[in-house]
Motif scaffolding. Structure first.
Motif, PDB file in Angstrom:
ATOM      1  N   MET A 124       0.828  -1.208   0.000  1.00 16.25           N
ATOM      2  CA  MET A 124       0.000   0.000   0.000  1.00 16.25           C
ATOM      3  C   MET A 124       0.861   1.256   0.000  1.00 16.25           C
ATOM      4  O   MET A 124       0.574   2.219  -0.724  1.00 16.25           O
ATOM      5  CB  MET A 124      -0.949  -0.015   1.200  1.00 16.25           C
ATOM      6  CG  MET A 124      -1.999  -1.079   1.121  1.00 16.25           C
ATOM      7  SD  MET A 124      -3.004  -1.110   2.620  1.00 16.25           S
ATOM      8  CE  MET A 124      -3.781  -2.707   2.478  1.00 16.25           C
ATOM      9  N   ASP A 125       1.921   1.256   0.791  1.00 13.29           N
ATOM     10  CA  ASP A 125       2.834   2.411   0.837  1.00 13.29           C
ATOM     11  C   ASP A 125       3.519   2.626  -0.508  1.00 13.29           C
ATOM     12  O   ASP A 125       3.705   3.770  -0.943  1.00 13.29           O
ATOM     13  CB  ASP A 125       3.884   2.228   1.933  1.00 13.29           C
ATOM     14  CG  ASP A 125       3.316   2.368   3.334  1.00 13.29           C
ATOM     15  OD1 ASP A 125       2.169   2.841   3.489  1.00 13.29           O
ATOM     16  OD2 ASP A 125       4.032   1.991   4.293  1.00 13.29           O
ATOM     17  N   GLU A 126       3.893   1.547  -1.178  1.00 11.66           N
ATOM     18  CA  GLU A 126       4.547   1.663  -2.477  1.00 11.66           C
ATOM     19  C   GLU A 126       3.585   2.260  -3.507  1.00 11.66           C
ATOM     20  O   GLU A 126       3.967   3.137  -4.285  1.00 11.66           O
ATOM     21  CB  GLU A 126       5.056   0.298  -2.957  1.00 11.66           C
ATOM     22  CG  GLU A 126       5.881   0.364  -4.222  1.00 11.66           C
ATOM     23  CD  GLU A 126       7.183   1.138  -4.063  1.00 11.66           C
ATOM     24  OE1 GLU A 126       7.707   1.586  -5.104  1.00 11.66           O
ATOM     25  OE2 GLU A 126       7.693   1.307  -2.941  1.00 11.66           O
ATOM     26  N   LEU A 127       2.329   1.815  -3.514  1.00 10.92           N
ATOM     27  CA  LEU A 127       1.348   2.374  -4.441  1.00 10.92           C
ATOM     28  C   LEU A 127       1.107   3.855  -4.142  1.00 10.92           C
ATOM     29  O   LEU A 127       1.047   4.673  -5.058  1.00 10.92           O
ATOM     30  CB  LEU A 127       0.032   1.595  -4.385  1.00 10.92           C
ATOM     31  CG  LEU A 127      -1.061   2.099  -5.329  1.00 10.92           C
ATOM     32  CD1 LEU A 127      -0.596   2.099  -6.778  1.00 10.92           C
ATOM     33  CD2 LEU A 127      -2.330   1.271  -5.158  1.00 10.92           C
ATOM     34  N   GLU A 128       1.017   4.205  -2.877  1.00 14.58           N
ATOM     35  CA  GLU A 128       0.834   5.613  -2.504  1.00 14.58           C
ATOM     36  C   GLU A 128       2.001   6.459  -3.010  1.00 14.58           C
ATOM     37  O   GLU A 128       1.803   7.537  -3.561  1.00 14.58           O
ATOM     38  CB  GLU A 128       0.699   5.755  -0.996  1.00 14.58           C
ATOM     39  CG  GLU A 128       0.501   7.179  -0.539  1.00 14.58           C
ATOM     40  CD  GLU A 128       0.361   7.303   0.971  1.00 14.58           C
ATOM     41  OE1 GLU A 128       0.695   8.387   1.482  1.00 14.58           O
ATOM     42  OE2 GLU A 128      -0.071   6.349   1.625  1.00 14.58           O
ATOM     43  N   SER A 129       3.199   5.966  -2.843  1.00 15.30           N
ATOM     44  CA  SER A 129       4.387   6.676  -3.311  1.00 15.30           C
ATOM     45  C   SER A 129       4.347   6.857  -4.829  1.00 15.30           C
ATOM     46  O   SER A 129       4.668   7.930  -5.347  1.00 15.30           O
ATOM     47  CB  SER A 129       5.638   5.902  -2.892  1.00 15.30           C
ATOM     48  OG  SER A 129       6.781   6.481  -3.430  1.00 15.30           O
TER      49      SER A 129
END
Length: 153
Positions: A124-129
Motif C-alpha cells: 500500500m505504501d509503495e502504491l501511494e508513493s
C-alpha cells in the motif's frame, strides 16, 4: 557459539528475510500493470477541469490518497478539536473513493489483469508513493499536506 551469538544470528537472519520480502512486495506493485492504471487514473483526476483539480481549486484544501486493500480514497485532513483524547488527532475525511477495478476499466485493462487487492502495508505504501510521484509531475499541482493547485493557475 554461545546463546547470545545464536540469538544475534537469528535476529540478523530474520531482518534480512524481512527486508527481502519487503523488496519483493515493492517490486510486485512497481511492476504491475494495475499500478500503472491506478497512477494514470489519479493523475487524470488532477488534470485541469477534472474532478480532483476542480475540488482542490474550489475548496483550497489539499487532497491526498489513502490506499486500502482494493480501492483508493481521496481525503483531506480535518484538524482535531483538542477537547478530548480522541479529538487531539486529526481525521481523514473521505471526499471520493475509486476501486481498483473501475480504474482498470478506465485504463482499458483486460479482465484479470492487475491485482484484486493489496494485502500488506508495504504494498500500500509503495502504491501511494507511485501515485504521489505521478500526480506531482503535473505542472499545475503542488504538494503541501495534499495536492493543491499552484497559484495563478
Amino acid at each position: 557459539m554461545g546463546l547470545f551469538g545464536q540469538i544475534m544470528g537469528s535476529a540478523v537472519e530474520k531482518l534480512t528475510k524481512d527486508k527481502e520480502q519487503r523488496e519483493r512486495e515493492k517490486a510486485y506493485v512497481r511492476n504491475n500493470e494495475g499500478s500503472k492504471a491506478i497512477c494514470a487514473y489519479m493523475a487524470h483526476l488532477f488534470q485541469k477541469g477534472n474532478a480532483g483539480y476542480d475540488w482542490v481549486k474550489e475548496n483550497r484544501v489539499g487532497l491526498f490518497p489513502v490506499i486500502h486493500d482494493s480501492y483508493v480514497s481521496l481525503c483531506y485532513m480535518q484538524p482535531g478539536d483538542g477537547q478530548s483524547l480522541a479529538g487531539i488527532r486529526p481525521k481523514d475525511i473521505e471526499v471520493a473513493k475509486y476501486t481498483f477495478q473501475e480504474m482498470y476499466r478506465w485504463y482499458g485493462l483486460g479482465e484479470g489483469v492487475g491485482y484484486a487487492g493489496l494485502s500488506t502495508r508495504t504494498e500500500m505504501d509503495e502504491l501511494e508513493s507511485m501515485i504521489n510521484s505521478e500526480v506531482q509531475k503535473l505542472p499545475h499541482i503542488k504538494y503541501n499536506n495534499g495536492y493543491l493547485v499552484k497559484m495563478f493557475q
